[in-house]
Design an enzyme around this catalytic site. Structure first.
Site, mmCIF file in Angstrom:
data_model
loop_
_atom_site.group_PDB
_atom_site.id
_atom_site.type_symbol
_atom_site.label_atom_id
_atom_site.label_comp_id
_atom_site.label_asym_id
_atom_site.label_seq_id
_atom_site.Cartn_x
_atom_site.Cartn_y
_atom_site.Cartn_z
ATOM 1 N N ASP A 7 0.847 -1.345 -0.210
ATOM 2 C CA ASP A 7 -0.047 0.131 -0.079
ATOM 3 C C ASP A 7 1.120 1.203 0.071
ATOM 4 O OD1 ASP A 7 -2.424 1.760 0.455
ATOM 5 O OD2 ASP A 7 -1.844 1.834 2.685
ATOM 6 N N ASP A 9 -0.215 5.018 0.992
ATOM 7 C CA ASP A 9 -0.199 6.123 1.997
ATOM 8 C C ASP A 9 -0.345 5.370 3.425
ATOM 9 O OD1 ASP A 9 -0.417 8.142 0.250
ATOM 10 O OD2 ASP A 9 -2.671 8.032 0.142
ATOM 11 N N THR A 50 -2.775 1.392 -4.488
ATOM 12 C CA THR A 50 -3.175 2.263 -3.624
ATOM 13 C C THR A 50 -4.577 3.021 -4.127
ATOM 14 O OG1 THR A 50 -2.575 4.470 -2.987
ATOM 15 C CG2 THR A 50 -1.695 3.836 -5.049
ATOM 16 N N SER A 53 -8.816 8.008 -4.277
ATOM 17 C CA SER A 53 -10.065 8.616 -4.739
ATOM 18 C C SER A 53 -10.088 10.020 -4.576
ATOM 19 C CB SER A 53 -11.131 8.112 -3.499
ATOM 20 O OG SER A 53 -10.963 8.857 -2.338
ATOM 21 N N CYS A 89 -6.435 2.987 -7.935
ATOM 22 C CA CYS A 89 -8.127 3.150 -8.094
ATOM 23 C C CYS A 89 -8.366 4.555 -7.979
ATOM 24 C CB CYS A 89 -8.674 2.297 -7.003
ATOM 25 S SG CYS A 89 -10.355 2.917 -7.065
ATOM 26 N N CYS A 97 -16.881 0.604 -8.049
ATOM 27 C CA CYS A 97 -15.798 -0.144 -8.886
ATOM 28 C C CYS A 97 -15.010 -1.508 -8.420
ATOM 29 C CB CYS A 97 -14.774 0.853 -9.024
ATOM 30 S SG CYS A 97 -13.617 1.194 -7.775
ATOM 31 N N CYS A 99 -11.928 -1.991 -8.436
ATOM 32 C CA CYS A 99 -10.363 -1.819 -8.258
ATOM 33 C C CYS A 99 -10.360 -1.161 -6.675
ATOM 34 C CB CYS A 99 -9.783 -1.112 -9.122
ATOM 35 S SG CYS A 99 -10.605 0.290 -9.927
ATOM 36 N N ARG A 100 -11.265 -0.567 -6.088
ATOM 37 C CA ARG A 100 -10.935 0.005 -4.925
ATOM 38 C C ARG A 100 -10.729 -0.942 -3.818
ATOM 39 N NH1 ARG A 100 -11.295 4.874 -1.827
ATOM 40 N NH2 ARG A 100 -12.147 4.732 0.249
ATOM 41 N N ASP A 126 -1.571 -0.881 6.186
ATOM 42 C CA ASP A 126 -1.937 -0.215 7.106
ATOM 43 C C ASP A 126 -3.358 -0.215 7.722
ATOM 44 O OD1 ASP A 126 -2.272 1.864 5.376
ATOM 45 O OD2 ASP A 126 -2.396 3.264 7.012
HETATM 46 MG MG LIG Z 1 -2.715 3.180 3.664
HETATM 47 ZN ZN LIG Z 2 -11.714 1.820 -8.643
#
Ligand SMILES: [Mg+2]
Ligand SMILES: [Zn+2]
Length: 185
Positions: A7, A9, A50, A53, A89, A97, A99-100, A126
């Site tokens: 991941d 962030d 990652t 959005s 995503c 969706c 992919c999220r 995380d």
């Molecule tokens: Mg994260």
């Molecule tokens: Zn997505």
């Protein structure tokens, strides 16, 4: 070469409730860039998955996102490593969706583009969403305590997280500690 999925962030860089909108907002977690380079040099194909959005929310543009990712890749390359790919995503949570995360679309795209199975590979995150996506594709989920990690650990320990076998998720303070553990130093 085995895949290793990260991941972004809260794992590679410090997270922010206000989103990471620009290069100026992007601050690496101590040791994370070096760790990615070391994992790469040790033979892992390091791929990032990652949720972003903020793109659909209009908080930043694709150019902003690509500037951040170019910078990250350059820092890793300066230490002799490579980021094999960055999959994101761009959608809003309510768009439905695939992919999220906790959806598995990013993992499926990684498998399709690299030609490698993600089954069994490490997926370091995380958030519960990362661990859920990892489980759904039989990756080995790994929790780090940076970013939302402490809160995620509390969820796992309280037993109220929607995750199969929460007690079997290894936990590390940060990406650097995970890297030292799997590279045996
Ligand atoms: Mg994260
Ligand atoms: Zn997505």
């Amino acid at each position: 070469m085995p895949l290793l999925i990260l991941d972004r962030d809260g794992v590679i860089n410090h997270d922010s409730e206000n989103y990471i909108r620009s290069l100026a907002d992007w601050q690496p977690v101590k040791g994370s860039v070096e760790s990615i380079a070391r994992l790469s040099r040790a033979g892992f194909r390091v791929v990032i998955a990652t949720n972003q959005s903020g793109l659909s929310r209009g908080y930043f543009t694709l150019d902003d996102l690509e500037a951040i990712h170019q910078h990250l890749c350059q820092l890793v390359e300066e230490q002799g490593g490579t980021v094999t790919g960055i999959f994101y995503c761009p959608h809003l949570p309510d768009e439905g969706c695939a992919c999220r995360k906790p959806g598995t679309g990013l993992l499926d795209a990684i498998a399709a583009e690299t030609g490698e199975s993600v089954s069994g590979c490490y997926f370091v995150g995380d958030s519960l969403k990362d661990l859920q996506a990892a489980r759904a594709r039989d990756c080995q989920p790994v929790l780090v305590l940076t970013g939302k990690g402490e809160a995620t650990l509390q969820q796992l320990q309280a037993g109220n997280a929607a995750l199969r076998d929460p007690q079997s998720v290894p936990v590390y303070n940060d990406l650097a500690e995970f890297t030292r553990a799997i590279l045996n130093d």
